[in-house]
Structure formats: structure tokens, C-alpha cells
Design an enzyme around this catalytic site. Structure first.
Site, PDB file in Angstrom:
ATOM      1  CB  SER A   1      40.172  32.318  49.602  1.00  0.00           C
ATOM      2  OG  SER A   1      41.099  32.953  49.760  1.00  0.00           O
TER       3      SER A   1
ATOM      4  CD  GLU B   1      42.060  31.955  46.348  1.00  0.00           C
ATOM      5  OE1 GLU B   1      41.903  33.188  46.223  1.00  0.00           O
ATOM      6  OE2 GLU B   1      41.357  31.074  45.730  1.00  0.00           O
TER       7      GLU B   1
ATOM      8  CB  CYS C   1      36.418  37.163  34.271  1.00  0.00           C
ATOM      9  SG  CYS C   1      36.828  36.526  35.925  1.00  0.00           S
TER      10      CYS C   1
ATOM     11  CD  GLU D   1      36.156  42.781  44.475  1.00  0.00           C
ATOM     12  OE1 GLU D   1      36.292  41.676  44.833  1.00  0.00           O
ATOM     13  OE2 GLU D   1      36.516  43.145  43.493  1.00  0.00           O
TER      14      GLU D   1
ATOM     15  CE  LYS E   1      36.676  41.498  40.024  1.00  0.00           C
ATOM     16  NZ  LYS E   1      37.202  40.906  41.406  1.00  0.00           N
TER      17      LYS E   1
ATOM     18  CD  GLU F   1      33.464  44.595  53.556  1.00  0.00           C
ATOM     19  OE1 GLU F   1      32.624  45.626  53.613  1.00  0.00           O
ATOM     20  OE2 GLU F   1      33.344  43.731  52.834  1.00  0.00           O
TER      21      GLU F   1
ATOM     22  CB  CYS G   1      38.647  35.810  42.055  1.00  0.00           C
ATOM     23  SG  CYS G   1      39.994  34.853  42.540  1.00  0.00           S
TER      24      CYS G   1
ATOM     25  CD  GLU H   1      42.711  31.493  52.630  1.00  0.00           C
ATOM     26  OE1 GLU H   1      42.823  31.997  51.334  1.00  0.00           O
ATOM     27  OE2 GLU H   1      41.867  31.724  53.279  1.00  0.00           O
TER      28      GLU H   1
END
Lengths: 596, 155, 393
Positions: free
Chosen positions: A330, A284, A526, A372, A369, A377, A310, A287
């Protein structure tokens, strides 16, 4: 300006409180606890459960302490016979509308209704059971969140959470009277609405009406299967909160005990998401620098500010709410998913394992999560990159089931090979942590020097303000970064999706002054995630964050680019940040979604 | 993504996007077909920058913002005790028989939906009912059938 | 407490004085004078709750700021009440006049009539009246405009904070109080919410003066009020009567000779059995114990052929449906009362369970968030107490 003081009497004691203090707060100052259900520290006052009623001399009714300001001369009784009787009736009414199958409830022993019902000695038979005749359902369609109407007491904490803290409004109150309930748009299943899976509603649900979808049994099954190589990764925020469900006070770091307990549970390899967090920073950070170069040197039309990716709750939020602005995200996968993809490729290769026999389990402070990991993907390793996700709370359950004495278990270390991490990775767990880690690395890459902050602690990006910003001037940069000479890097941090909206509205109209923005869906980042121990409030989150920063300071290496295992990974496998292999395994795409 | 209905856009434009206009907007959107569909609600929400669940929650609070498909004419029979005492039950039964539907249902030709409602403010002239916006009072089984016939001819 | 014979009054629907003349005279007075006159008159809200009108206006007038609102509460939904419809149908200009007075007194520029959905048929007529009224406002050089706001069909919106929530595009759920609407009302601004009939009386007081108004009625309940009479009577309709009548006189006038009970104040009011007609007056003093009952004007008469179980059952079905559902005592309490009497009737619960339900209704009265939930106990307790055997057998 002086605050006007209000004099009143609570339970026979004369006290003075600042004007605007509620009776609930006034009683608390006097160390008198008035029971509550719909009240929550993080939310606006609803005053709808009526459990906190008190008696006020001369008043015709018993007002709700949470919603009634102290008034001059009030004489308040918090525990009179009238109050006790009324509270008991109200609790009995709630019980009559609630599934009382406590023995099979995930929230048993951590349920506010159960606790009060026991405290007030409620007889289950006082009133007629109302749920028999209602067509209540349990919605298990979401990968992340289960919604059980039979346990809902309609306190609307979830509704307020979803609206006030997250500005999502996936849940709202529908119908009225006897039919009033909490539901999604047209009572659509949870998997098909705007829900971001952040789980903040779970953290604030007083009962078991909203819980995370549990994968405990699947994890035990994998652990019991000799064919399988079961890897566990644990996110940074878990180690500063797990203790809370196993008998420790908030803010106690239990990293070593957790690693030991995980080994005891039978995982073949106990590794650390922190390793992947460092990897994320590498990708990142580069990036960001790449986008800056394309913008400033190549004059390309790239999306800036760059925004972190994230937090899976944040990702789903932006997909629903700002589908035209996904280019700002990102393309880096979250650490969990980077870890999964690397584990089933590089790790498998190095360990001589067939990736189809690897089961990737992750322990996350997060409910999103779970979603996710199940996104279509996330199969770049050729398999589902992460197989099973459990929350901090579920891990607590598993540890208790295993019989391990968590308080006494001797500390252990993570296993080597994707178990190494740095202080930069640890602070991912708190709001501002990704930004701080990224700055530590990016600044050093560009200038060859450490960030100009005392002890690497970039304090302006820390703290609990909803939105924070900072500037770092890039001077005397290394020759290859000469285009950044004199550039003042402007960054912002937001946590909680309501705050994110504020930032995002500027981004959407092209009015954002920043280069890089960190967004975490959950309040506090988190450490306040939807998979963390219940209860939650600002004080608890502050303690967890403190523990995170202590953990950082105790680390030998505190910059992601110095993580030896990450360096090794690039050397042996990935090549370089943003390289072809990285692109394939560590980066992802986003999806435009409807807003229903 | 689906495009939003022009009728919804027009209603929102007419009343204004602020939340305070939600009820008038929903009432207006409802008028064209006597009920609010899923897409009506989500389009209103999107146009007003509100959440769909929120708008659904508001709409479901009010009796007259019907969320189920309705006929061309909605019959609301008062179910309060004062009308009951004057024989509202007979009126209801007569209508059920004439229209061949039960309370809550719509005739197969889509002309009538039969519903009950709380006090409509004609207690001195019960039994009373509303057809759409129009009140009818001092009902008898005979009278009510004539009224229905009239509406049937009109629609 | 002085008791008087039932005395008919003709103020509200009288056509002997033009609204415009009343306003012309009244608007020459100072705000303080008008407030004082209303306070002196002893006028209390005619919607049922009975808050002193002059005081309400005074509180709103004392608030700073230039955005304030006057709202006419025409969400008449109490079972058995139909007076507001009749007022709006016949003398809407008097209502608008009252709103103008209030606007003048508190310095408001915008007003709304919150009209219940069931009265939509009145819209064309009201719009015409509002048009006329606006011309008057121009003539008086009073910067005040009135709009109609149509409700969606929810009884609880008659509660003023629910009404405001509803106008703000939300579910009509009552707010926590304080703050009261006179302090923070519609869109957070000072707001006076007055019942239709109350607004007409402010005009009438301007016409006849506080003295004359106060000369009617009894201590604490001055003036007259409209009563909506229905049920077992040959004279169902609307009547303007002096406050303070006894139920005995009322029943003598309106009963069918076989009256067994009168429900005063609709589903949220009190049921008075025959044996208490003599000692019960209509006014604002106290509750059931003082035997002077407040009412928004709903008077339902039941003769001996009626089952009071059915009456109560009908009321409880009404509340179970119309509770907004947000607070526990009202949402669950209403369901329990209804299911409870059904279970007793079916013999599934002992008659002693009525005692539990009585206690529950008392809890609802003490702890519900708004007047709706608090008043369920009124009809429940008064019917169960007086007709206990009808509940059981």
C-alpha cells in the site's frame, strides 16, 4: 496416542513428566526456578550459557537443564553445593567479560545478568577483567538500535531472534574462541546492514547490549523550549503495555493514566495515533477498492494482493528481501507518519501555529518507528513530519523521572482535535487488527451494511497463529460497486517476519490467492513490538492483545469511517480519500535496498 | 544494484545451492586469490539464499578461509609446543628477516604472506610449516630460505 | 590391573593381507555377526574419547530409514598427533574398507572422509584410492560411495557433532546431546562418525578375529593403538603398541634419559610427572585418579630443560583460540586460565590465585558443553598440580 511418562526425582521429590520434557521444564512444574540466561521462551534451545546446570546422580558432568531431556530414573539436584559453585563460577566468568558499569546502564534493574550476579553474590574481583584489552565498540549509527559490545554476554538470543523469528539474520556469531562475538556482516555499522530495526533483539537481550537509541533528552529539551508547540501522539499498543514498566501487571489498560501523565510532562497537546489509524483505514480501504476496480473493471495490470504498510520493520524487510515486489505495498504512510504530516499542515493551520515551531513527538511500541520518522521521504509537510520517537520503555523512564505517581494519578482524556479515535483504530495494535478495521470499513462502504460478524468482532482474523486467513463474500452490493457483486474477498494475516516470508514467497512467484494481506514485523503485532516492555513471551503478548480487544469493545464508535474528526478532516482539508492532497501528504514511495 | 561475480555463480552451480555445500563453495571461491573479500561473501550468500552475516560468521570460524588480503603464497608456521621445542621460533625469525615482514603481513610484492597456525600434524619432524597446501618439515633456517627462494622463482 | 612390558604390534601398516580379501570374507558375514565381533573385541574409539565401536554401529544399525551416513573423522588436530595422516598416506584402502564394513552393517549408501585442511596435500592420492575402492564396491555389489569433505581449519571440528555441523555448512559448534549422531547426525539422519584409526582396526579385527585382538591389551582397553611420539626423544615417530603399557616402559624406550614429564593425549590430555611413570598405564580406565590414561595417541616427552609454564601457556593459547566460543565456561574460562597464569608469573596476582584457577578448571570440566571445554582442565590441573613452582617463579 498416549504420551509416555518419565519418572524422575528432582530435589528429592519423585515426579512423572511426559517424554520429551526438559529438566528445566520439569523443575518448573515443581515450582523450582532454575536460573537461565540464554534460554528464552520464544526461541530454540541453545544450551550455551550453562547457567542452568544441574547435578544428576551418576553423571560425570553437570548437564544444562534447558537442553537435557528428563530420563527414566534420573535423580536430579537443582541446588546442590556443586551446582551452586559451578553457577557462581559461570556467572563470575560472564561478569569478567561484561562492562559492570551498572550505574550508568539503561537496563539497570531490568537486567538478567545483574539480577543473577546479585543473587549469587558475585565478587567483581574474582577473575581478571577481560574487556579492558578488547577493542569493543558501541555502535550508535542506527536511528533505532544501539549495540554495545561491552555488555554482550554472547547468549545469542539476538542471533536466534533475528534468524528464527525474523529471518533477517542481520546479526550472527563471528570468529571463535576468545574473539567470538556477535556482529553484523564484516562488522559493518548497524545503519548500513539489512537490519529492519524491528527491535525484537532488544526485547530478548538479557542485558544492555542491545537497546533502542534514546531520544529522552531531546524530548525534554523540546518540552522546555517555550518557542515550541510540542505535540505527542501515542500508538494503540502503548496503552496496554506501559503499565508493565510502572508497576502494573501485563494486560492492564492505562490509557487514561497515560494521557494524564503526558499532560503532566508538559506536552502542549496530548493526541492519539489512533486518529491517524482511522485515517489510514480510510485511505488504505479505498486503495484496496480502487485496485480491485482497476483490475476487475479496467483490466489494468495492478499489483494484487495489496499489502499493508503500517509496520516500518516490515517495510524495510521487503525493501531488502523482495525489492522486485514493492508494488504490492500500500502506498499509505503508517499512522505515525500520517499524523505527523497532518499535524504540521492541517493542525497548524487550524491552531494558527507556524509549523516550524511544532515538535511532533510520538510514543511507539516500536524501535523501527524511529527509523521511519527519519526516512528522507517523510518530509511532505515541508518539515520533518515526525521529529522525535520514543518507545513505551522510554516513556516509562520519562514518567519516572518526572516524579509522577503513576499508580495514583487520576485518569485524563486525550485532547480534542486529532485525539478522537474508534475501536477500529485501537485494534491496530494487535496482529489482525488492521485487517479487521479495514474490513469493517470496506465491507460497509461496498454493501452499505455492517460486516456480518457478531458484534463487529471478526474473530477469524484474530489470534496468535503465525499465519491466518479469512474470506468475506460481498453480496447485494451498492450500485457503484456492482463489479464486486459475488466476489469472495480473500485476506491473510502474518506477524513475525519469518511468517511474512512464507506469505511473500507465494506473492513473489505470483501464486498468492489473496486480495489483501496484513503483515506486522513483530510477533503479536505492535503489542509485541521492539519498543515494548521487557520481558516478552507468548503469555504476556496474549494479555496485551486481550486488553486491546477490551479497549475496542468499550469504545462508542468502532468503525474508522465514523470517526467524527476524520470526517471533519476530509470535509475541511483533504477532500476525499486518495484525493490530491491525500496523495501528497499521506502516501509514500519505497526504496530498493541491498541485502547485506 | 551490483551484479554478482561469475566465478561465485559457477562455484555455487558446481556444488549446489543447499547450505551443506557452503564450505566447499567458500574454499573454491577463495582459491583464485587466496582470500575471501566482502563481495565474495555477499555474492555467495545471495546465490545460496543465505544471509551475508551468516556466511561471514561461518567463514570467520575457520582459519583457512582467510578474510584478509593475502599474498600469492601463504606460509603457515606451526606454533605448537613440539615444533617450538625444535626451534620454530628461529624459523619464524629467519622468515621475517628474509621477507622483511612480520607475522600476519604480506610482502610488498604480494608474493608471500607469513602466518602462524596450530598443530599441522608433523610433530615428529618439527619445525614444520605449510606453504599453501604443501608441508615442509625438519626445517632449519638454511633450508627454509632455500624453500622460499624456490617459491620466489616460481611465482 | 595387569601391567605388561611395552609390546610393539604390526597390524595397521602391515601389508601381509589384502584389504579386498578381508572385505570379501567379512561381507559374507551377517550384520549382527560383525557387530557382535566388534563388541567382543572390546574395540573402543581411537580418536581419544573411547566409545565402544561395536555399540556405536549397533545403535546406528537399529535406526530405521534408508538414509544413513558413515563419516571418517580425519580432522586430526590434537597437538602432538599425526597418526591419521600417516594412515591415510600409507593404508587409505584399509580406512575405506572399514567405512564399507560400517556402511554394510548400518545400511548406509554415502560416506565422507572429513579431512582436515592441513592434509590437503593428501587429496590426489586419496581420490585415487577412492576410485579403486568404488570399483571394489561395484564388484561386491555394495551400493556405497565415499566423498572427501575438506575442513576449514578448526580443532573443535574433531568433536563429532561440530564436524557434522561443519559439513552442514555451519560454524563448527558442538550440539547439545542427546540426540547423538547415531540417532540424528548429518542432515538429521543416523550417522556413524569414526576416527581413521578406529576404522582400520575394524578391518584388522575382521582379519585376526575378536579373540586375538582382545588377547592384546588390558582389561577394559583391549588391542593395540598407534602412538605419535614427539618432543624430547631420539625416536620421534609413529608406533603401534599394545594397550596398557606403563609410562615407565614407554619412557625407557622413547625418553632421552632426562625425561621429566610426558603429556599423554595432547593439549587436552594429562601431564604425568616422572614420579608417576611407574604407576601410570595407557588405557581407557578412569581418568587421572586411576592412573590409566586415555589418549588419541599423542605422547609428548619433555626433558628437564623444558619450562612447564611454557608448555601450559602454549596449550592455553591453543584452547583460547580453538574454543568454538559458544559456551561460557570454555570461551571465558580459557581466557581466564591463560591470563591468570600470566598474571601470576608477572607477580600481578598472588600464587594463591592458582587455587582459584584450579577450581575454575574443575568448573569447566563439569559444565562445558563439549569435550574440548571439559578437557582443558586435564592439562591445566595436571601441570599446575605437579609443577606448581614453575608456574609461580
Amino acid at each position: 496416542m498416549t504420551v509416555k511418562m518419565i519418572n524422575l526425582t528432582i530435589d528429592g521429590k519423585k515426579i512423572g513428566v511426559p517424554e520429551g520434557t526438559t529438566l528445566l521444564e520439569a523443575a518448573k512444574l515443581e515450582k523450582v526456578k532454575i536460573p537461565t540466561l540464554c534460554y528464552h521462551d520464544d526461541l530454540c534451545i541453545a544450551g550455551n550459557c550453562r547457567v542452568c546446570v544441574v547435578e544428576v546422580e551418576g553423571w560425570r558432568v553437570l548437564p544444562a537443564a534447558c537442553a537435557t531431556p528428563a530420563m527414566e530414573g534420573m535423580v536430579v539436584y537443582t541446588n546442590s553445593p556443586l551446582v551452586r559453585r559451578a553457577r557462581r563460577d559461570i556467572l563470575a566468568l560472564l561478569v569478567s567479560e561484561h562492562s559492570t558499569q551498572c550505574t550508568t546502564c539503561y537496563r539497570s534493574t531490568n537486567c538478567e545478568l545483574q539480577e543473577l550476579a546479585a543473587e549469587y553474590n558475585i565478587d567483581n574481583e574474582i577473575y581478571i577483567n577481560l574487556i579492558k584489552d578488547k577493542h569493543f565498540t558501541i555502535d550508535r549509527t542506527s536511528w533505532a538500535i544501539e549495540k554495545d559490545e561491552t555488555k554482550c554476554i554472547r547468549c545469542q538470543r539476538c542471533v536466534r531472534t533475528c534468524a528464527e523469528l525474523q529471518k533477517v539474520n542481520a546479526l550472527d556469531v563471528i570468529h571463535k574462541g576468545a574473539n567470538m562475538k556477535i556482529a553484523t556482516f564484516f562488522d559493518t555499522v548497524m545503519s548500513e546492514v539489512v537490519c529492519t530495526n524491528c527491535g525484537q533483539c532488544i526485547n530478548r537481550c538479557p542485558t544492555g547490549a542491545l537497546t533502542e537509541r534514546r531520544y529522552i533528552d531531546e524530548i525534554w529539551d523540546a518540552l522546555g523550549d517555550p518557542e515550541k508547540h510540542v505535540i505527542v501522539q501515542t500508538a494503540p499498543a502503548v496503552r496496554v503495555a506501559l503499565g508493565e514498566v510502572l508497576g502494573f501487571e501485563p494486560g492492564v489498560r492505562v490509557t487514561g493514566k497515560m494521557a494524564a501523565a503526558l499532560k503532566h510532562l508538559g506536552f502542549d497537546s496530548v493526541l492519539d495515533t489512533d486518529f491517524a489509524a482511522d485515517l489510514t483505514i480510510m485511505e488504505e480501504g479505498h486503495e484496496l477498492l480502487d485496485r480491485l476496480k482497476r483490475k476487475l473493471v479496467d483490466k489494468e495490470d495492478v499489483s494484487l494482493p495489496l499489502m499493508t504498510s503500517c509496520s516500518p520493520g516490515w517495510i524495510k524487510f521487503i525493501e531488502h528481501m523482495y525489492p522486485d515486489h514493492l508494488g504490492h505495498l500500500s502506498t499509505c504512510k503508517s499512522p505515525q507518519q500520517m499524523f505527523g504530516a497532518i499535524a504540521k499542515t492541517y493542525y497548524a493551520e487550524r491552531k494558527g501555529l507556524d509549523p516550524k515551531n511544532i515538535v511532533n513527538v510520538s510514543v511507539m511500541p516500536c524501535s523501527a518507528k524511529k527509523y521511519e520518522a527519519n526516512r528522507i521521504e517523510m518530509n511532505d509537510s515541508g518539515f520533518q513530519d515526525v521529529d522525535l520517537v520514543c518507545t513505551t520503555r522510554e516513556l516509562g523512564h520519562m514518567i519516572r523521572q518526572s516524579g509522577v505517581d503513576f499508580k495514583e494519578i487520576p485518569e485524563a482524556k486525550f485532547d480534542p482535535f486529532m485525539g478522537d479515535s474508534t475501536g477500529a483504530a485501537v485494534i491496530f495494535g494487535a496482529t489482525g487488527g488492521v485487517m479487521e478495521a479495514a474490513l469493517r470499513t470496506a465491507y460497509e462502504v461496498v454493501t452499505g451494511r455492517e460486516v456480518p460478524f457478531d458484534g463487529l468482532n471478526i474473530t477469524p482474523v484474530r489470534g496468535m497463529d503465525g499465519i491466518r486467513e479469512a474470506k468475506v463474500k460481498l453480496e447485494n452490493v451498492l450500485p457503484e460497486w456492482s463489479f464486486l457483486e459475488g466476489v469472495e474477498l480473500r485476506v491473510a494475516i502474518a506477524h513475525g517476519l519469518t511468517n511474512a516470508t512464507q506469505i511473500m514467497d507465494d506473492v513473489a512467484i505470483g501464486n498468492s490467492p489473496y486480495h489483501f494481506i496484513e503483515i506486522m514485523a513483530c510477533p503479536g503485532g505492535c503489542i509485541g513490538g521492539g519498543g515494548q516492555p521487557i520481558p516478552t513471551n507468548a503469555e504476556i503478548r496474549r494479555k496485551r492483545a486481550e486488553a486491546i480487544y477490551t479497549e475496542d469493545e468499550k469504545m462508542v464508535i468502532r468503525k474508522s469511517h465514523q470517526n467524527p474528526e476524520v470526517i471533519q478532516l476530509y470535509k475541511e482539508f483533504l477532500g476525499k480519500p486518495l484525493g490530491e492532497k491525500s496523495h501528497h501528504l499521506l502516501h509514500t514511495k519505497y526504496v530498493r535496498r541491498e541485502r547485506v | 544494484m551490483r551484479t554478482r561475480q561469475s566465478a561465485v555463480k559457477a562455484a555455487v552451480e558446481k556444488h549446489g545451492k543447499e547450505r551443506k555445500n557452503l564450505l566447499p563453495i567458500l574454499q573454491e571461491v577463495k582459491r583464485s586469490k587466496n582470500y575471501l573479500s566482502r563481495s565474495d561473501i555477499s555474492d555467495v550468500a545471495a546465490e545460496m539464499n543465505l544471509s551475508s552475516a551468516y556466511v561471514y560468521g561461518v567463514a570467520s570460524f575457520y582459519h583457512f578461509l582467510d578474510l584478509e588480503e593475502r599474498g600469492q603464497n601463504i606460509i603457515w608456521i606451526c606454533k605448537t609446543i613440539s615444533c617450538y621445542m625444535k626451534g620454530s621460533k628461529d624459523i619464524l625469525l629467519a622468515l621475517e628477516e628474509a621477507l622483511k615482514i612480520k607475522v600476519g603481513e604480506t610482502t610488498s610484492d604480494g608474493k608471500f604472506t607469513l602466518l602462524q597456525t596450530n598443530c599441522i600434524g608433523w610433530c615428529h619432524k618439527g619445525p614444520a610449516m605449510l606453504i599453501n597446501d604443501q608441508p615442509f618439515t625438519d626445517l632449519t633456517t638454511e633450508k627454509v630460505l632455500n624453500i622460499i627462494e624456490e617459491y620466489y622463482q616460481k611465482s | 590391573m595387569a601391567k605388561r612390558k611395552l609390546k610393539r604390534v604390526d597390524l595397521i601398516f602391515s601389508q601381509d593381507c589384502s584389504c579386498k580379501d578381508i572385505l570379501t570374507a567379512a561381507l559374507k558375514k551377517s550384520r549382527e555377526e560383525i557387530i557382535q565381533e566388534l563388541i567382543d573385541s572390546g574395540l573402543k574409539g581411537r580418536g581419544g574419547a573411547g566409545f565402544p565401536t561395536g555399540l556405536k554401529w549397533k545403535m546406528a544399525a537399529a535406526e530405521k530409514g534408508n538414509r544413513k551416513y558413515v563419516i571418517c573423522n580425519a580432522d586430526e588436530g590434537e597437538p602432538g598427533t599425526f597418526k591419521d595422516r600417516e594412515i591415510l598416506d600409507r593404508v587409505a584402502l584399509k580406512v575405506l574398507g572399514g567405512m564399507a564394513l560400517c556402511a554394510y552393517v548400518i545400511d548406509a549408501r554415502e560416506g565422507y572422509i572429513y579431512l582436515r585442511y592441513e592434509y590437503r596435500f593428501l587429496i590426489p592420492k586419496l581420490e585415487k584410492m577412492i576410485e579403486t575402492f568404488h570399483k571394489w564396491m561395484d564388484e561386491f555389489d555394495l551400493d556405497f560411495r565415499v566423498k572427501l569433505f575438506i575442513g576449514g581449519g578448526a580443532y573443535v571440528c574433531g568433536e563429532e557433532t561440530s564436524l557434522i555441523e561443519s559439513m552442514e555448512g555451519k560454524r563448527g559448534e558442538p550440539r547439545n546431546k542427546p540426540p547423538y549422531p547415531t540417532n540424528q547426525g548429518y542432515l538429521g539422519k543416523p550417522t556413524v562418525v569414526n576416527n581413521v584409526e578406529t576404522l582400520v582396526y575394524t578391518m584388522m579385527i575382521m582379519r585376526i578375529g575378536a579373540e586375538e585382538f582382545k588377547a592384546m591389551g588390558i582389561e577394559g582397553s583391549s588391542g593395540s593403538k598407534l602412538f605419535s611420539v614427539s618432543g624430547d626423544t631420539h625416536k620421534a615417530g609413529i608406533y603401534e603398541i599394545e594397550m596398557g603399557m606403563t609410562l615407565e616402559d614407554f619412557v625407557k624406550e622413547f625418553g632421552d634419559g632426562d625425561t621429566k614429564a610426558v603429556q599423554v593425549g595432547g593439549a587436552s590430555g594429562f601431564c604425568v610427572p616422572r614420579k608417576r611413570f611407574k604407576e601410570t598405564t595407557i588405557g581407557f580406565q578412569g581418568g587421572l585418579k586411576g592412573f590409566s590414561l586415555p589418549t588419541g595417541g599423542s605422547m609428548m616427552i619433555f626433558n628437564s630443560s623444558r619450562s612447564m609454564y611454557n608448555v601450559l601457556h602454549n596449550y592455553l593459547e591453543f584452547f583460547e583460540e580453538e574454543s568454538c566460543g559458544q559456551c561460557t565456561p570454555c570461551r571465558v574460562g580459557c581466557q581466564q586460565l591463560l591470563k591468570g597464569i600470566e598474571a601470576i608469573k608477572r607477580g600481578e596476582k598472588s600464587h594463591r590465585y592458582l587455587n582459584d584457577l584450579m577450581r575454575l578448571s574443575e568448573t569447566m570440566k563439569l559444565t562445558a558443553k563439549c569435550g574440548l571445554g571439559q578437557s582443558v582442565a586435564n592439562s591445566f590441573a595436571s601441570i599446575v598440580e605437579n609443577f606448581r613452582e614453575e608456574m609461580i617463579y
